[in-house]
Design an enzyme around this catalytic site. Structure first.
Site, PDB file in Angstrom:
ATOM      1  N   GLY A   1       0.871  -1.175   0.000  1.00  0.00           N
ATOM      2  CA  GLY A   1       0.000   0.000   0.000  1.00  0.00           C
ATOM      3  C   GLY A   1       0.901   1.216   0.000  1.00  0.00           C
TER       4      GLY A   1
ATOM      5  CG  ASP B   1       9.666  -6.170  -6.813  1.00  0.00           C
ATOM      6  OD1 ASP B   1       9.051  -5.435  -7.605  1.00  0.00           O
ATOM      7  OD2 ASP B   1       9.131  -6.732  -5.834  1.00  0.00           O
TER       8      ASP B   1
ATOM      9  N   GLY C   1      12.808   6.562 -13.147  1.00  0.00           N
ATOM     10  CA  GLY C   1      13.337   5.206 -13.083  1.00  0.00           C
ATOM     11  C   GLY C   1      14.858   5.209 -13.050  1.00  0.00           C
TER      12      GLY C   1
ATOM     13  CD  GLU D   1      -2.609   2.647  -3.756  1.00  0.00           C
ATOM     14  OE1 GLU D   1      -2.210   2.057  -4.756  1.00  0.00           O
ATOM     15  OE2 GLU D   1      -2.279   2.317  -2.586  1.00  0.00           O
TER      16      GLU D   1
ATOM     17  CG  ASN E   1       5.262   7.174 -12.726  1.00  0.00           C
ATOM     18  OD1 ASN E   1       4.405   7.762 -13.383  1.00  0.00           O
ATOM     19  ND2 ASN E   1       5.077   5.940 -12.275  1.00  0.00           N
TER      20      ASN E   1
ATOM     21  CG  ASP F   1       5.083   3.615  -2.592  1.00  0.00           C
ATOM     22  OD1 ASP F   1       4.513   4.587  -3.111  1.00  0.00           O
ATOM     23  OD2 ASP F   1       4.642   2.451  -2.648  1.00  0.00           O
TER      24      ASP F   1
ATOM     25  CB  THR G   1      10.540   9.382 -10.006  1.00  0.00           C
ATOM     26  OG1 THR G   1       9.274   8.822 -10.340  1.00  0.00           O
ATOM     27  CG2 THR G   1      10.456  10.075  -8.653  1.00  0.00           C
TER      28      THR G   1
HETATM   29  P1  ATP Z   1       6.940   2.073  -8.984  1.00  0.00           P
HETATM   30  O1  ATP Z   1       5.597   2.479  -9.561  1.00  0.00           O
HETATM   31  O2  ATP Z   1       7.553   0.878  -9.659  1.00  0.00           O
HETATM   32  O3  ATP Z   1       6.939   2.000  -7.508  1.00  0.00           O
HETATM   33  P2  ATP Z   1       7.676   4.635  -9.959  1.00  0.00           P
HETATM   34  O4  ATP Z   1       7.309   4.451 -11.408  1.00  0.00           O
HETATM   35  O5  ATP Z   1       6.761   5.427  -9.115  1.00  0.00           O
HETATM   36  O6  ATP Z   1       7.963   3.248  -9.297  1.00  0.00           O
HETATM   37  P3  ATP Z   1      10.319   5.286 -10.838  1.00  0.00           P
HETATM   38  O7  ATP Z   1      10.411   6.577 -11.541  1.00  0.00           O
HETATM   39  O8  ATP Z   1      10.342   4.045 -11.677  1.00  0.00           O
HETATM   40  O9  ATP Z   1       9.074   5.341  -9.849  1.00  0.00           O
HETATM   41  O10 ATP Z   1      11.501   5.146  -9.805  1.00  0.00           O
HETATM   42  C1  ATP Z   1      11.605   5.935  -8.630  1.00  0.00           C
HETATM   43  C2  ATP Z   1      13.054   5.966  -8.239  1.00  0.00           C
HETATM   44  O11 ATP Z   1      13.502   4.613  -8.043  1.00  0.00           O
HETATM   45  C3  ATP Z   1      13.992   6.549  -9.292  1.00  0.00           C
HETATM   46  O12 ATP Z   1      14.075   7.949  -9.174  1.00  0.00           O
HETATM   47  C4  ATP Z   1      15.293   5.842  -8.946  1.00  0.00           C
HETATM   48  O13 ATP Z   1      15.929   6.448  -7.861  1.00  0.00           O
HETATM   49  C5  ATP Z   1      14.828   4.453  -8.498  1.00  0.00           C
HETATM   50  N1  ATP Z   1      14.843   3.498  -9.614  1.00  0.00           N
HETATM   51  C6  ATP Z   1      13.789   2.975 -10.263  1.00  0.00           C
HETATM   52  N2  ATP Z   1      14.188   2.137 -11.245  1.00  0.00           N
HETATM   53  C7  ATP Z   1      15.539   2.124 -11.205  1.00  0.00           C
HETATM   54  C8  ATP Z   1      16.571   1.453 -11.954  1.00  0.00           C
HETATM   55  N3  ATP Z   1      16.263   0.638 -12.969  1.00  0.00           N
HETATM   56  N4  ATP Z   1      17.853   1.697 -11.625  1.00  0.00           N
HETATM   57  C9  ATP Z   1      18.184   2.533 -10.614  1.00  0.00           C
HETATM   58  N5  ATP Z   1      17.269   3.191  -9.876  1.00  0.00           N
HETATM   59  C10 ATP Z   1      15.962   2.999 -10.154  1.00  0.00           C
HETATM   60  O1  RIB Z   2       3.499   1.576  -4.964  1.00  0.00           O
HETATM   61  C1  RIB Z   2       3.470   0.203  -4.712  1.00  0.00           C
HETATM   62  C2  RIB Z   2       2.194  -0.167  -4.004  1.00  0.00           C
HETATM   63  O2  RIB Z   2       1.105   0.109  -4.863  1.00  0.00           O
HETATM   64  C3  RIB Z   2       2.070  -1.625  -3.656  1.00  0.00           C
HETATM   65  O3  RIB Z   2       2.600  -1.935  -2.381  1.00  0.00           O
HETATM   66  C4  RIB Z   2       0.574  -1.887  -3.788  1.00  0.00           C
HETATM   67  O4  RIB Z   2      -0.051  -2.188  -2.579  1.00  0.00           O
HETATM   68  C5  RIB Z   2      -0.010  -0.617  -4.422  1.00  0.00           C
HETATM   69  O5  RIB Z   2      -0.644   0.169  -3.489  1.00  0.00           O
END
Ligand code: ATP
Ligand code: RIB
Length: 301
Positions: free
Chosen positions: A39, A247, A223, A139, A183, A253, A221
């Site tokens: 969450g 993962d 990635g 959420e 993102n 978060d 952000t």
């Molecule tokens: P998710 O929805 O998967 O929780 P998100 O899409 O909200 O993530 P991202 O922009 O993918 O967020 O990533 C957040 C932060 O995580 C990035 O700013 C970076 O610091 C780290 N990160 C994510 N993917 C990578 C990667 N492939 N390598 C290094 N750092 C990463």
């Molecule tokens: O951001 C990741 C989270 O999104 C997961 O832990 C899932 O519970 C959803 O809320």
């Protein structure tokens, strides 16, 4: 006074590992299944606590074993859970999380008790657990997040909105946040741009889109590319370290919880962003959302 008060969701994550994510209409065979705390709200509260913040959370759980299990996780992590409400007639939130071999994920959230969190719950939490930083995601109901931010601002707190997931009416909240974190997909949604146009786009393109949101400060952000801090005068890019991804669930978060904890300690927005990137880049090297959040000493190491 608390450093960080999080208003948000608590879910049990049913995490299935798959070779690759299923296409629409396709069935793929899972390799492993785990039940983990998650969450966005709970993940961000734990991330902040592990970064050394005095953290608290306002949220709603069902009167079931899942809810008790998530509450016990918060307690074990030192997050104040006195403003968690238990709903007798609801189940606790549940998320179906698919994680592919390349670390990419797809998630379906069943909000359940999270959808019952009220504006009064949020206001009462701000009054009884006044924070330096108020942090929320999408959420829980929009009206609840709005009430949370309004109360927090009246109390002198700084507000951070993680505008995730992308919701049609989420745009109304952007003006109530001192910092908006999103993102690339969410940026495309709120800027009403095509998501294709924002895949691997130039930093200037992201900054132009961020300006369209009308928020004073936006952090995008990116990635593996780190994050971009955008305000009305400039945009500053911070790269992410190269890591082996296991993962990415909860990466955003981890970023938000760390950002909030670091700002509460008095760091500048740029310095807090650098810490948030480093923490999130560590989190993606581990399985799960909440359990993958790093501790502050790991950033120094
Ligand atoms: P998710 O929805 O998967 O929780 P998100 O899409 O909200 O993530 P991202 O922009 O993918 O967020 O990533 C957040 C932060 O995580 C990035 O700013 C970076 O610091 C780290 N990160 C994510 N993917 C990578 C990667 N492939 N390598 C290094 N750092 C990463
Ligand atoms: O951001 C990741 C989270 O999104 C997961 O832990 C899932 O519970 C959803 O809320």
């Amino acid at each position: 006074m608390f450093d960080v008060l999080v208003c948000g969701s608590l879910n049990v994550d049913l995490l299935a590992r798959v070779g690759r994510l299923p296409l629409p209409g396709e069935t793929v065979l899972g390799k492993a299944l785990q039940r983990l705390p998650g969450g966005k709200g709970l993940n961000q509260a734990i991330a902040a606590a592990r970064m050394g913040a005095r953290a608290a959370m306002v949220g709603a759980i069902g009167a079931d074993a899942d809810g008790a299990w998530l509450a016990s996780w918060l307690a074990r992590e030192g997050v104040d859970g006195t403003r968690l409400s238990t709903r007798e007639s609801m189940t606790t939130g549940l998320a179906y999380v698919c994680v592919a071999d390349d670390g990419e994920n797809a998630i379906v959230v069943h909000g359940a008790a999270n959808t019952t969190l009220t504006p009064d719950d949020a206001r009462a939490a701000v009054t009884t657990l006044p924070p330096k930083i108020a942090l929320a995601q999408l959420e829980t109901p929009i009206a609840t997040v709005a009430a949370f931010f309004e109360a927090a601002r009246r109390n002198g707190a700084r507000t951070i909105l993680n505008a995730a997931p992308a919701l049609t009416d989420g745009r109304d909240l952007l003006a109530l946040a001192d910092v908006v974190v999103l993102n690339e997909t969410e940026l495309a949604h709120y800027a009403r741009a095509s998501s294709d146009a924002l895949i691997e786009a130039s930093l200037k393109t992201y900054a132009d889109c961020a300006h369209m949101l009308g928020a004073s400060t936006v952090i995008v952000t990116l990635g593996a590319r780190g994050a971009l801090v955008v305000n009305d005068r400039e945009f500053v890019h911070h790269a992410a370290p190269a890591v082996e991804v296991v993962d990415t669930t909860g990466a955003g978060d981890c970023f938000c919880g760390t950002l909030a904890a670091t700002l509460a300690r008095g760091a500048t927005l740029q310095a807090a962003t650098v810490d948030a990137i480093r923490a999130a880049s560590l989190a993606v090297t581990r399985q799960g959302a909440a359990p993958a959040m790093p501790y502050r000493h790991e950033l120094r190491e």
